[in-house]
Design an enzyme around this catalytic site. Structure first.
Site, mmCIF file in Angstrom:
data_model
loop_
_atom_site.group_PDB
_atom_site.id
_atom_site.type_symbol
_atom_site.label_atom_id
_atom_site.label_comp_id
_atom_site.label_asym_id
_atom_site.label_seq_id
_atom_site.Cartn_x
_atom_site.Cartn_y
_atom_site.Cartn_z
ATOM 1 N N ARG A 111 85.168 22.918 -35.031
ATOM 2 C CA ARG A 111 85.567 21.681 -35.713
ATOM 3 C C ARG A 111 84.307 20.921 -36.134
ATOM 4 N NH1 ARG A 111 89.048 17.995 -31.964
ATOM 5 N NH2 ARG A 111 90.415 19.819 -32.200
ATOM 6 N N HIS A 156 84.769 21.146 -29.548
ATOM 7 C CA HIS A 156 85.044 22.078 -30.646
ATOM 8 C C HIS A 156 83.846 22.205 -31.587
ATOM 9 C CE1 HIS A 156 89.390 23.059 -30.337
ATOM 10 N NE2 HIS A 156 89.497 21.879 -29.730
ATOM 11 N N ASP A 163 91.834 25.982 -29.639
ATOM 12 C CA ASP A 163 93.190 25.561 -29.311
ATOM 13 C C ASP A 163 94.128 26.697 -29.692
ATOM 14 O OD1 ASP A 163 92.147 23.095 -28.615
ATOM 15 O OD2 ASP A 163 92.750 22.114 -30.488
ATOM 16 N N GLU A 245 95.189 19.405 -21.519
ATOM 17 C CA GLU A 245 95.766 20.026 -22.720
ATOM 18 C C GLU A 245 95.981 21.514 -22.459
ATOM 19 O OE1 GLU A 245 92.973 19.209 -25.857
ATOM 20 O OE2 GLU A 245 93.478 17.081 -25.951
ATOM 21 N N HIS A 248 93.965 24.020 -24.820
ATOM 22 C CA HIS A 248 92.538 23.816 -25.065
ATOM 23 C C HIS A 248 91.690 24.623 -24.070
ATOM 24 C CE1 HIS A 248 89.132 20.861 -26.098
ATOM 25 N NE2 HIS A 248 88.647 21.550 -25.069
#
Length: 273
Positions: A111, A156, A163, A245, A248
């Site tokens: 990301r 990320h 994910d 999460e 994740h």
């Protein structure tokens, strides 16, 4: 003397012309500066599809079906990019899951920092709650930073965090999200929330709710077993789950533990890798 006068006049004319030319050069607008080329990924990054093309990809941040409700800055193409060690570890996990009738499906991989900045701007805008009904129905938007759902940096961006979920084979198609459609809470029963071809994990992806905690006691039966299967297989290949999460995971040791990259998610970023 008769020949000297015309010569002096010629020199004067030439000097005048030169001065005018110089003045024109000084006053002429500078050509526009060309845009600086965007950074590419270091050689240690690869497209996941070049390592394992069998892993499904549903890159949510290139679409409008995410908690922002719009394509996110920096996501040019629906492409999973990871460091090679993380991608190779996913390939090994995939091999074990395929033997059990499952496949991995990734929602987000590397990301760029500009995407994280987009999330921060969105979180600071209290008026934009277009996707609240699905992704954070019980969370006041003013608490997204305090509760840890949004941060100014993301693992990320280091390239080894992913994910993902599990899909039972054969994989059914997932219908496209229609902007403006009625939203259903991400923790609603699977038959009611937005359809996903993944197994039931108890909540949808990116659900800002404590029921997304991997070991939340309210998640029982099949969904709990599915979370443990995903966690167990990935842990066997060096991935560590974020307890808040279920989707994740970070591969360790990370090749770039202290670097947050900002090259765009695009094929050209990893061309030739």
């Amino acid at each position: 003397m008769t020949g000297l006068v015309p010569a002096l006049r010629t020199l004067a004319v030439m000097a005048s012309a030169g001065l005018l030319a110089a003045a024109g050069a000084l006053s002429a607008p500078a050509p526009p500066a060309s845009a600086a080329p965007e950074p590419g990924a270091p050689g240690e990054f690869v497209a996941l599809s070049s390592v394992d093309p069998t892993i499904l990809q549903e890159m949510r941040y290139t679409t409008r079906h995410n908690f922002v409700g719009a394509p996110v800055d920096g996501y040019r193409q629906p492409l999973c990019i990871l460091t090679r060690p993380a991608a190779e570890a996913l390939r090994r996990a995939q091999k074990r899951l395929l033997a059990r009738g499952y496949t991995l499906k990734v929602y987000d991989c590397y990301r760029p920092q500009r995407a994280v900045d987009h999330f921060v701007r969105w979180a600071e805008d209290p008026a934009d709650e277009r996707m609240k009904g699905e992704f954070y129905p019980l969370v006041d938007k003013s608490r997204l930073f305090e509760d840890g759902y949004i941060a100014e940096k993301s693992g990320h961006s280091r390239g080894s965090t992913v994910d993902l979920t599990l899909v039972r084979l054969p994989a059914a198609p997932t219908r496209a999200y229609v902007p403006g459609e009625d939203l259903v809470e991400c923790f609603a029963p699977r038959a009611e929330r937005f359809p996903d071809n993944s197994v039931d994990m108890g909540t949808g992806y990116d659900c800002f709710d404590t029921r997304s905690h991997t070991d939340d006691p309210r998640i029982v039966g099949g969904p709990r077993a599915n979370r443990q299967l995903l966690k167990g297989v990935l842990a066997g290949q060096g991935f560590v789950n974020l307890p808040e999460e279920w989707w994740h995971f970070t591969f360790e040791p990370e090749p770039f533990p202290g670097t947050f990259f900002d090259f765009p998610v695009a094929r050209r970023s990893v061309a030739g890798h």
